[in-house]
Design an enzyme around this catalytic site. Structure first.
Site, PDB file in Angstrom:
ATOM      1  CB  THR A 125      -0.912   0.002   1.254  1.00 42.37           C
ATOM      2  OG1 THR A 125      -1.437   1.304   1.452  1.00 42.37           O
ATOM      3  CG2 THR A 125      -0.136  -0.361   2.519  1.00 42.37           C
ATOM      4  CG  ASP A 126      -1.119   5.007  -0.923  1.00 46.71           C
ATOM      5  OD1 ASP A 126      -1.636   4.365   0.023  1.00 46.71           O
ATOM      6  OD2 ASP A 126      -1.721   5.901  -1.555  1.00 46.71           O
ATOM      7  CD  GLU A 127      -3.285   3.531   4.324  1.00 44.71           C
ATOM      8  OE1 GLU A 127      -3.170   3.548   5.557  1.00 44.71           O
ATOM      9  OE2 GLU A 127      -4.362   3.320   3.755  1.00 44.71           O
ATOM     10  CE1 TYR A 153      -3.292  -2.461   5.963  1.00 41.90           C
ATOM     11  CE2 TYR A 153      -3.140  -0.113   5.491  1.00 41.90           C
ATOM     12  CZ  TYR A 153      -3.263  -1.419   5.055  1.00 41.90           C
ATOM     13  OH  TYR A 153      -3.353  -1.681   3.708  1.00 41.90           O
ATOM     14  CE  LYS A 157      -0.164  -4.544   3.122  1.00 36.00           C
ATOM     15  NZ  LYS A 157      -0.602  -5.878   2.637  1.00 36.00           N
TER      16      LYS A 157
HETATM   17  P1  NAD Z   1     -10.019  -6.816   2.858  1.00 38.17           P
HETATM   18  O1  NAD Z   1      -9.959  -6.514   4.314  1.00 38.17           O
HETATM   19  O2  NAD Z   1     -11.262  -6.499   2.099  1.00 38.17           O
HETATM   20  O3  NAD Z   1      -9.737  -8.374   2.635  1.00 38.17           O
HETATM   21  C1  NAD Z   1      -8.728  -9.052   3.317  1.00 38.17           C
HETATM   22  C2  NAD Z   1      -8.952 -10.553   3.128  1.00 38.17           C
HETATM   23  O4  NAD Z   1      -7.872 -11.254   3.783  1.00 38.17           O
HETATM   24  C3  NAD Z   1     -10.247 -11.076   3.750  1.00 38.17           C
HETATM   25  O5  NAD Z   1     -10.896 -11.964   2.864  1.00 38.17           O
HETATM   26  C4  NAD Z   1      -9.779 -11.805   5.005  1.00 38.17           C
HETATM   27  O6  NAD Z   1     -10.626 -12.892   5.378  1.00 38.17           O
HETATM   28  C5  NAD Z   1      -8.408 -12.301   4.551  1.00 38.17           C
HETATM   29  N1  NAD Z   1      -7.513 -12.561   5.686  1.00 38.17           N
HETATM   30  C6  NAD Z   1      -7.264 -11.761   6.756  1.00 38.17           C
HETATM   31  N2  NAD Z   1      -6.396 -12.352   7.600  1.00 38.17           N
HETATM   32  C7  NAD Z   1      -6.068 -13.549   7.037  1.00 38.17           C
HETATM   33  C8  NAD Z   1      -5.202 -14.604   7.426  1.00 38.17           C
HETATM   34  N3  NAD Z   1      -4.512 -14.566   8.575  1.00 38.17           N
HETATM   35  N4  NAD Z   1      -5.094 -15.684   6.608  1.00 38.17           N
HETATM   36  C9  NAD Z   1      -5.809 -15.748   5.451  1.00 38.17           C
HETATM   37  N5  NAD Z   1      -6.648 -14.777   5.046  1.00 38.17           N
HETATM   38  C10 NAD Z   1      -6.778 -13.690   5.832  1.00 38.17           C
HETATM   39  O7  NAD Z   1      -8.760  -6.100   2.236  1.00 38.17           O
HETATM   40  P2  NAD Z   1      -8.573  -5.440   0.786  1.00 38.17           P
HETATM   41  O8  NAD Z   1      -9.029  -4.040   0.832  1.00 38.17           O
HETATM   42  O9  NAD Z   1      -9.095  -6.365  -0.250  1.00 38.17           O
HETATM   43  O10 NAD Z   1      -6.984  -5.398   0.699  1.00 38.17           O
HETATM   44  C11 NAD Z   1      -6.249  -6.480   0.137  1.00 38.17           C
HETATM   45  C12 NAD Z   1      -4.773  -6.152   0.184  1.00 38.17           C
HETATM   46  O11 NAD Z   1      -4.529  -4.973  -0.549  1.00 38.17           O
HETATM   47  C13 NAD Z   1      -4.253  -5.900   1.600  1.00 38.17           C
HETATM   48  O12 NAD Z   1      -2.984  -6.490   1.710  1.00 38.17           O
HETATM   49  C14 NAD Z   1      -4.150  -4.386   1.691  1.00 38.17           C
HETATM   50  O13 NAD Z   1      -3.099  -4.011   2.562  1.00 38.17           O
HETATM   51  C15 NAD Z   1      -3.833  -4.022   0.254  1.00 38.17           C
HETATM   52  N6  NAD Z   1      -4.272  -2.685  -0.199  1.00 38.17           N
HETATM   53  C16 NAD Z   1      -5.573  -2.296  -0.020  1.00 38.17           C
HETATM   54  C17 NAD Z   1      -5.984  -1.048  -0.504  1.00 38.17           C
HETATM   55  C18 NAD Z   1      -7.412  -0.594  -0.380  1.00 38.17           C
HETATM   56  O14 NAD Z   1      -7.705   0.551  -0.728  1.00 38.17           O
HETATM   57  N7  NAD Z   1      -8.340  -1.427   0.045  1.00 38.17           N
HETATM   58  C19 NAD Z   1      -5.062  -0.216  -1.150  1.00 38.17           C
HETATM   59  C20 NAD Z   1      -3.743  -0.652  -1.305  1.00 38.17           C
HETATM   60  C21 NAD Z   1      -3.369  -1.897  -0.830  1.00 38.17           C
HETATM   61  P1  TYD Z   2     -10.504   4.401   4.732  1.00 39.05           P
HETATM   62  O1  TYD Z   2     -11.515   3.983   3.716  1.00 39.05           O
HETATM   63  O2  TYD Z   2     -10.553   3.781   6.086  1.00 39.05           O
HETATM   64  O3  TYD Z   2      -9.069   4.178   4.041  1.00 39.05           O
HETATM   65  P2  TYD Z   2      -7.600   4.651   4.553  1.00 39.05           P
HETATM   66  O4  TYD Z   2      -7.673   5.060   5.964  1.00 39.05           O
HETATM   67  O5  TYD Z   2      -6.816   3.381   4.384  1.00 39.05           O
HETATM   68  O6  TYD Z   2      -7.186   5.732   3.617  1.00 39.05           O
HETATM   69  O7  TYD Z   2     -10.590   5.968   4.925  1.00 39.05           O
HETATM   70  C1  TYD Z   2     -10.401   6.862   3.852  1.00 39.05           C
HETATM   71  C2  TYD Z   2     -10.422   8.258   4.421  1.00 39.05           C
HETATM   72  O8  TYD Z   2     -11.734   8.531   4.903  1.00 39.05           O
HETATM   73  C3  TYD Z   2      -9.484   8.438   5.593  1.00 39.05           C
HETATM   74  O9  TYD Z   2      -8.918   9.772   5.521  1.00 39.05           O
HETATM   75  C4  TYD Z   2     -10.386   8.350   6.804  1.00 39.05           C
HETATM   76  C5  TYD Z   2     -11.702   8.884   6.296  1.00 39.05           C
HETATM   77  N1  TYD Z   2     -12.909   8.303   6.896  1.00 39.05           N
HETATM   78  C6  TYD Z   2     -13.909   9.125   7.425  1.00 39.05           C
HETATM   79  O10 TYD Z   2     -13.813  10.357   7.401  1.00 39.05           O
HETATM   80  N2  TYD Z   2     -15.028   8.544   7.950  1.00 39.05           N
HETATM   81  C7  TYD Z   2     -15.184   7.197   8.002  1.00 39.05           C
HETATM   82  O11 TYD Z   2     -16.228   6.707   8.532  1.00 39.05           O
HETATM   83  C8  TYD Z   2     -14.163   6.359   7.449  1.00 39.05           C
HETATM   84  C9  TYD Z   2     -14.295   4.865   7.485  1.00 39.05           C
HETATM   85  C10 TYD Z   2     -13.044   6.952   6.905  1.00 39.05           C
END
Ligand code: NAD
Ligand code: TYD
Length: 338
Positions: A125-127, A153, A157
């Protein structure tokens, strides 16, 4: 080719499974997922009976179970999406983030060492780069930016990324890493900003905006993330980090207002609440490296992607209503028994 897709019952992993089914129909896909609160087997219903797809419930931090599965299935490629992914939860309870995101990644890397692998791709992630100030819009994260995570988090990562790079340097492990900006699209768990706001707006509930809503995120449609990972698997260089982003920076408050207006609701639903601890101000990705090296470009403009996404949540209310009611938890038992 056989791919292990960990975390495939979550948001991005499931979209990646659907993407790969469409674009690489000959590949065998095995989804490894623990089915935490964020994993939803109902999401995978469209592929459950596909002979080239298999679901295995497993915790990636369970060394024996993971090794047994590697031995039985002999994957060519692992794409690791499995993670605890919600910043707010990591602030409440960091431990499980270290267990899954760090130790789980290490277990997968060890299994790859023992059984051999053509590629281990870490979805990051970019985070991991921390945040940028609002008053320096010219600044963006490049692959050379320092790792400076703010939350448990993002620290977990970043740790996993460092482990992957160390396994490459020390053992010659064929890893790649992608660091993507915020994703949006179908099947995102309704605790994250966009689906939470859509669900609350639909129900006429308050829309909790942290602080003043001025924080900026760089939003990318989930399918564009999937296509970038696919290109990295095909042509990416071992040991390389690739940043993925869509040059689409938006303030939270503007996203929330857009959702309110699209759903024909009143801005009076917007409720400013206490800010998140350590809240990152701005994320912005410079995606020029992956464009130059692999020719990747996002295909979905935000104006279209957000409308498609809102429409998807309207057309698939039962998907997220089952989550809100807790009913989705029973899906595994219905399919496999206890
Ligand atoms: P999500 O929370 O929707 O899904 C995570 C999945 O992982 C779930 O199905 C959960 O059951 C599974 N999981 C959790 N712990 C586990 C374990 N110990 N063993 C096996 N499975 C397990 O997450 P997401 O948003 O789909 O993100 C997927 C990946 O992409 C993550 O690694 C996250 O850091 C990365 N990512 C997410 C975003 C975003 O905007 N959502 C952006 C950049 C990177
Ligand atoms: P989020 O979807 O949790 O992603 P991330 O924290 O990984 O960027 O949140 C996106 C942005 O929205 C973040 O700045 C936090 C804000 N946010 C709210 O203002 N209200 C909310 O209820 C949530 C879940 C997030």
């Amino acid at each position: 080719m056989k791919l292990f897709i960990t975390g495939g019952a979550g948001f991005i992993g499931s979209n990646f499974i659907f993407y790969m089914r469409r674009t690489h129909p000959d590949d065998d896909l095995v989804c490894l997922d623990k089915l935490t609160y964020a994993g939803n087997l109902e999401t995978l219903a469209p592929v459950m009976n596909d002979p080239k797809f298999k679901f295995v419930r497993v915790d990636i931090a369970d060394r024996k179970a993971v090794c047994d599965l590697f031995e039985a299935e002999k994957p060519d490629v692992v794409v690791n999406f499995a993670a605890e992914s919600h910043v707010d939860r990591s602030i409440e309870n960091p431990a499980v983030f270290l267990e899954t995101n760090v130790m789980g990644t290490q277990v997968l890397l060890d299994a790859c060492r023992i059984y051999g692998i053509r590629r281990f791709h870490q979805v990051s992630t970019d985070e991991v780069y921390g945040d940028l100030p609002l008053n320096r819009p010219e600044l963006m994260f490049t692959e050379q930016s320092l790792l400076h995570p703010s939350s448990p988090y993002s620290a977990s990562k970043a740790s996993a990324d460092l482990l992957c790079l160390a396994y490459h340097r020390t053992y010659g492990m064929p890893i790649t890493i992608s660091r993507c900006s915020n994703n949006y699209g179908p099947y995102q768990f309704p605790e994250k900003l966009i689906p939470l706001m859509i669900a609350n707006c639909t129900a006429g509930k308050p829309l909790p905006v942290y602080g003043q809503g001025l924080n900026v995120r760089d939003w990318l449609y989930v399918e564009d993330h999937c296509s970038a990972i696919d290109l990295i698997l095909q042509g990416g260089k071992e040991g390389q980090v690739y940043n993925i982003g869509g040059h689409n920076e938006m303030r939270n408050i503007d996203i929330v207002k857009l959702i309110v207006h699209t759903l024909g609701r009143s801005e009076e639903l917007i409720t400013y609440v206490t800010d998140r601890k350590g809240h990152d101000m701005r994320y912005a990705i410079d995606p020029s490296f992956i464009h130059k090296e692999l020719g990747w470009l996002p295909q979905t403009r935000f104006e279209n992607g957000i409308v498609k996404t809102i429409q998807w949540y309207m057309d698939n209310r039962s998907w997220w209503e089952n989550i809100l009611s807790g009913e989705y938890i029973n899906c595994y038992d219905r399919l496999y028994g206890r």
